[in-house]
Design a protein around this motif. Structure first.
Motif, PDB file in Angstrom:
ATOM      1  N   LYS A  17       0.829  -1.206   0.000  1.00 54.55           N
ATOM      2  CA  LYS A  17       0.000   0.000   0.000  1.00 54.55           C
ATOM      3  C   LYS A  17       0.866   1.259   0.000  1.00 54.55           C
ATOM      4  N   PHE A  18       1.920   1.250   0.813  1.00 49.77           N
ATOM      5  CA  PHE A  18       2.832   2.399   0.823  1.00 49.77           C
ATOM      6  C   PHE A  18       3.528   2.545  -0.525  1.00 49.77           C
ATOM      7  N   PHE A  19       3.895   1.429  -1.138  1.00 50.53           N
ATOM      8  CA  PHE A  19       4.588   1.478  -2.422  1.00 50.53           C
ATOM      9  C   PHE A  19       3.672   2.007  -3.520  1.00 50.53           C
ATOM     10  N   VAL A  20       2.400   1.645  -3.481  1.00 51.49           N
ATOM     11  CA  VAL A  20       1.452   2.163  -4.472  1.00 51.49           C
ATOM     12  C   VAL A  20       1.346   3.677  -4.354  1.00 51.49           C
ATOM     13  N   ILE A  21       1.273   4.177  -3.131  1.00 49.38           N
ATOM     14  CA  ILE A  21       1.223   5.637  -2.933  1.00 49.38           C
ATOM     15  C   ILE A  21       2.506   6.281  -3.454  1.00 49.38           C
ATOM     16  N   SER A  22       3.659   5.631  -3.211  1.00 46.07           N
ATOM     17  CA  SER A  22       4.922   6.150  -3.721  1.00 46.07           C
ATOM     18  C   SER A  22       4.947   6.163  -5.246  1.00 46.07           C
ATOM     19  N   CYS A  23       4.397   5.121  -5.872  1.00 47.43           N
ATOM     20  CA  CYS A  23       4.333   5.088  -7.339  1.00 47.43           C
ATOM     21  C   CYS A  23       3.447   6.200  -7.875  1.00 47.43           C
ATOM     22  N   LEU A  24       2.353   6.470  -7.175  1.00 50.02           N
ATOM     23  CA  LEU A  24       1.478   7.555  -7.598  1.00 50.02           C
ATOM     24  C   LEU A  24       2.200   8.891  -7.535  1.00 50.02           C
ATOM     25  N   VAL A  25       2.993   9.087  -6.484  1.00 54.83           N
ATOM     26  CA  VAL A  25       3.784  10.320  -6.384  1.00 54.83           C
ATOM     27  C   VAL A  25       4.838  10.373  -7.484  1.00 54.83           C
ATOM     28  N   ALA A  26       5.450   9.216  -7.786  1.00 54.73           N
ATOM     29  CA  ALA A  26       6.525   9.184  -8.781  1.00 54.73           C
ATOM     30  C   ALA A  26       6.018   9.570 -10.166  1.00 54.73           C
ATOM     31  N   ILE A  27       4.909   8.976 -10.586  1.00 58.59           N
ATOM     32  CA  ILE A  27       4.411   9.306 -11.923  1.00 58.59           C
ATOM     33  C   ILE A  27       3.715  10.670 -11.936  1.00 58.59           C
ATOM     34  N   PHE A  28       3.488  11.238 -10.760  1.00 53.47           N
ATOM     35  CA  PHE A  28       2.970  12.600 -10.693  1.00 53.47           C
ATOM     36  C   PHE A  28       4.110  13.617 -10.791  1.00 53.47           C
ATOM     37  N   VAL A  29       5.286  13.252 -10.269  1.00 55.88           N
ATOM     38  CA  VAL A  29       6.403  14.190 -10.230  1.00 55.88           C
ATOM     39  C   VAL A  29       7.032  14.361 -11.611  1.00 55.88           C
ATOM     40  N   ASP A  30       7.160  13.282 -12.371  1.00 52.39           N
ATOM     41  CA  ASP A  30       7.885  13.370 -13.647  1.00 52.39           C
ATOM     42  C   ASP A  30       7.347  14.437 -14.590  1.00 52.39           C
ATOM     43  N   PRO A  31       6.036  14.527 -14.842  1.00 54.74           N
ATOM     44  CA  PRO A  31       5.561  15.593 -15.739  1.00 54.74           C
ATOM     45  C   PRO A  31       5.801  16.997 -15.205  1.00 54.74           C
ATOM     46  N   LEU A  32       6.037  17.147 -13.895  1.00 53.86           N
ATOM     47  CA  LEU A  32       6.306  18.482 -13.352  1.00 53.86           C
ATOM     48  C   LEU A  32       7.634  19.035 -13.836  1.00 53.86           C
ATOM     49  N   PHE A  33       8.529  18.150 -14.305  1.00 55.60           N
ATOM     50  CA  PHE A  33       9.795  18.642 -14.863  1.00 55.60           C
ATOM     51  C   PHE A  33       9.557  19.542 -16.067  1.00 55.60           C
ATOM     52  N   PHE A  34       8.443  19.352 -16.779  1.00 55.97           N
ATOM     53  CA  PHE A  34       8.161  20.168 -17.953  1.00 55.97           C
ATOM     54  C   PHE A  34       7.899  21.624 -17.588  1.00 55.97           C
ATOM     55  N   PHE A  35       7.390  21.857 -16.356  1.00 57.61           N
ATOM     56  CA  PHE A  35       7.050  23.215 -15.939  1.00 57.61           C
ATOM     57  C   PHE A  35       8.264  23.968 -15.393  1.00 57.61           C
TER      58      PHE A  35
END
Length: 603
Positions: free
Chosen positions: A44-62
């Motif tokens: 469960k913790f890892f799933v939340i971490s994965c959600l954060v990870a794939i949320f962070v990557d597109p922020l590099f574009f900004f």
């Protein structure tokens, strides 16, 4: 001499390596069962971490934006440091999860076919299974490519003509790594892992589906902003070629916002005031298509403003399937619009469909209750029941539905294994041991009784027993209040943990005999009649035990139930036996007083 020295050195090195490995061995965990609570919590913790990870990557574009007055592209360095830290943390968590896979037992594929689900717990087999599976994909996913490019490549290229290629390399690394990340993370976000469901709660799955929809809008909006910035960059490069300003390719990049180049010959001033370059920040000078709003958005200094509007744009296009957008003839723009339409259809077919099923499931019980109520009303109207009976039926139906939620517990439990049924009944009927009559009984007797208990619902004012009626059941009170009134009018209150009709147990033991071959037989023609009235003071939830089931239990455990301690507990706790004992004491006392009065008169 050299040979001796070599042996000594080799022996020392070998011994040192052995000691080092033995030191590490105590910190390496053994093979773990994927169904244990610790592993499930980690998932469960890892799933939340994965959600954060794939949320962070597109922020590099900004991190990239434009300066409208300088006609150049700038990078937000403080925000870049924050993104690098977040990305590094998620990579470390994913790396730890990779190491965990080498110590996590897995279900053998051949056993899944037959449904056995055999776990393989051999360390070498576990390692080979993971290496042959997703190890290399996970290894590529966890590589810190954006961090390397940002910390090592970009600082050497900012403020020069090579910055455009370095930034293109950064964007390519993020996009290339993002596809396998989605491939590995989306099944986890859907709530499934190799060891089973990650989130079993319906609300948790609903939240995951909602977050997945938000993530899709986040990705689409971020890509739209990036592609819009790319089109602005292309417009500035075309303007540079047509401007005749020497070295203007270097001016397109402003680095961190302070590298504006050498303006000794006025080249930077000419570039800043160039009409073609200024036209790149209007939607008329260049065919931007669906990126028209992104042009002015790139000039916003606030990253929150840029991200919020991009997220809104992504939500809007997914929800409308890009129906309000008309792309230009640029091939990449057309393909991006087609991808939005396809993603929107996929989300509506999968995610929105799952959310709709969840919402329907929440209202399904309410619909079933409405249909049940309508059927009952039609039946009462067809049978022409009086209004008072109809009111009681409606009240009983409402309370019955509130107590059971429309779930038939008997059918639900019957489909489970026998040992699991026994454990569930012990948990559900643990109130039985609160009754002193059954607190002295062994588990086999209690299990036999619990197997035959049936749930009953009584509404306020219902009469469980009448004075003079045949006692056909024992009733165990789970919730509510009952009053037992004897023939003398004295009431005895009964509540949770109490039982009525308990005299049936003693009667079943007394009104039976054993024949010569050891089989227990019933004496026909005799039935137990109640000497009291039992009525409900409130709505009552209870479990009943029929006389036939009780007779079967007494036939199986007659020797134990004939124990004097058990009989004493039954007689002591029972209002029936108490009132019967009181009556006999009164009769004996009156008979004694009459004898004494006669003796005194005779004297």
């Amino acid at each position: 001499m050299i040979y001796v020295f070599h042996n000594a050195l080799y022996g020392d090195a070998k011994g040192w390596a052995r000691r080092f490995l033995s030191f590490l061995q105590q910190y390496i965990p053994g093979v773990m069962n994927p169904h244990t609570k610790v592993v499930q919590q980690w998932n469960k913790f890892f799933v939340i971490s994965c959600l954060v990870a794939i949320f962070v990557d597109p922020l590099f574009f900004f991190l990239l934006s434009t300066l409208g007055d300088k006609k150049c592209i700038v990078m937000d360095w403080p925000m870049t440091t924050t993104m690098v830290v977040f990305r590094s943390l998620t990579d470390l968590i994913y790396l730890f999860h990779m190491l965990l896979q080498f110590r996590l037992a897995y279900v053998a594929p051949e056993s899944r076919v037959v449904g056995a689900g055999e776990l393989v717990d051999h360390p070498k087999k576990i390692a080979l299974h993971y290496i042959r599976g997703f190890f290399f994909i996970d290894l590529f996913v966890v590589l810190p490519l954006p961090q390397i490019i940002i910390l090592l490549v970009l600082p050497k290229s900012l403020g020069s003509s090579g910055a455009n290629y370095a930034k293109n390399l950064l964007r390519a690394a993020i996009l290339v790594q993002y596809i396998p990340r989605l491939y590995r993370f989306l099944p986890l976000l859907a709530g499934q892992s190799p060891s089973g469901l990650v989130f079993e709660s319906a609300w948790a799955n609903f939240v995951i589906n909602l977050l997945t929809f938000m993530l899709s809008g986040h990705i689409v909006g971020s890509c739209w902003y990036l592609l819009g910035l790319q089109r602005v960059n292309q417009c500035l490069r075309d303007a540079c070629k047509n401007s005749g300003v020497p070295g203007c390719m270097k001016f397109i990049d402003c680095g961190h916002g302070n590298e504006f180049g050498d303006d000794s010959n006025g080249a930077w001033t000419n570039w800043s005031s160039n009409e073609n370059a200024s036209g790149c920040f209007t939607s008329d000078a260049f065919s931007y298509g669906i990126y028209g709003q992104a042009v002015n958005l790139t000039t916003e200094r606030s990253i929150i403003t840029r991200y919020t509007f991009s997220l809104f744009w992504g939500f809007q296009q997914i929800s409308t399937l890009a129906g309000n957008q008309t792309p230009s003839y640029f091939v990449g723009e057309v393909l991006f619009t087609m991808a939005i339409i396809g993603l929107g259809l996929l989300l509506f077919a999968l995610l929105i469909g799952n959310m709709q099923n969840f919402l329907q499931a929440l209202g399904r019980r309410r619909l079933e209750m409405s249909l049940r109520r309508r059927d009952v009303e039609q039946w009462m109207s067809h049978r022409r029941l009086p209004e008072e009976l109809r009111r009681q039926v409606r009240q009983a139906e409402r309370y019955n539905w509130a107590a059971t939620r429309g779930v038939n517990e008997e059918i639900l439990v019957e489909n489970l294994p026998e040992d699991l049924q026994r454990d569930i009944r012990r948990h559900l009927f643990k109130f039985v041991k609160k009754v002193r009559i059954f607190s002295m009984m062994d588990d086999p007797v209690l299990d036999a009784i619990c197997e035959r208990l049936r749930q009953k619902i009584y509404i306020k004012g219902s009469k469980i027993l009448y004075e003079g009626c045949v006692v056909e059941k024992m009733v165990f009170i789970v919730r509510g209040k009952i009053e037992s009134i004897g023939y003398d009018g004295i009431g005895v209150p009964l509540s949770e943990g109490d039982v009525c009709g308990e005299e049936l147990l003693t009667w079943c033991l007394e009104q039976s005999s054993v024949n010569k071959d050891g089989k227990k037989i019933r004496i026909p023609g005799q039935r137990l009649h109640s000497n009291r009235m039992v009525r409900c003071l409130t709505n009552v939830e209870a479990f009943s035990l029929k006389a036939a089931d009780l007779e079967e239990v007494t036939s199986l455990f007659a020797r134990f139930l004939r124990n004097q301690h058990v009989q004493g507990a039954i007689r002591y706790e029972s209002p029936y036996w108490r009132s019967l004992a009181a009556n006999r004491i009164q009769v004996a006392w009156r008979y004694r007083k009459k004898r004494l009065s006669r003796a005194n008169t005779a004297c």
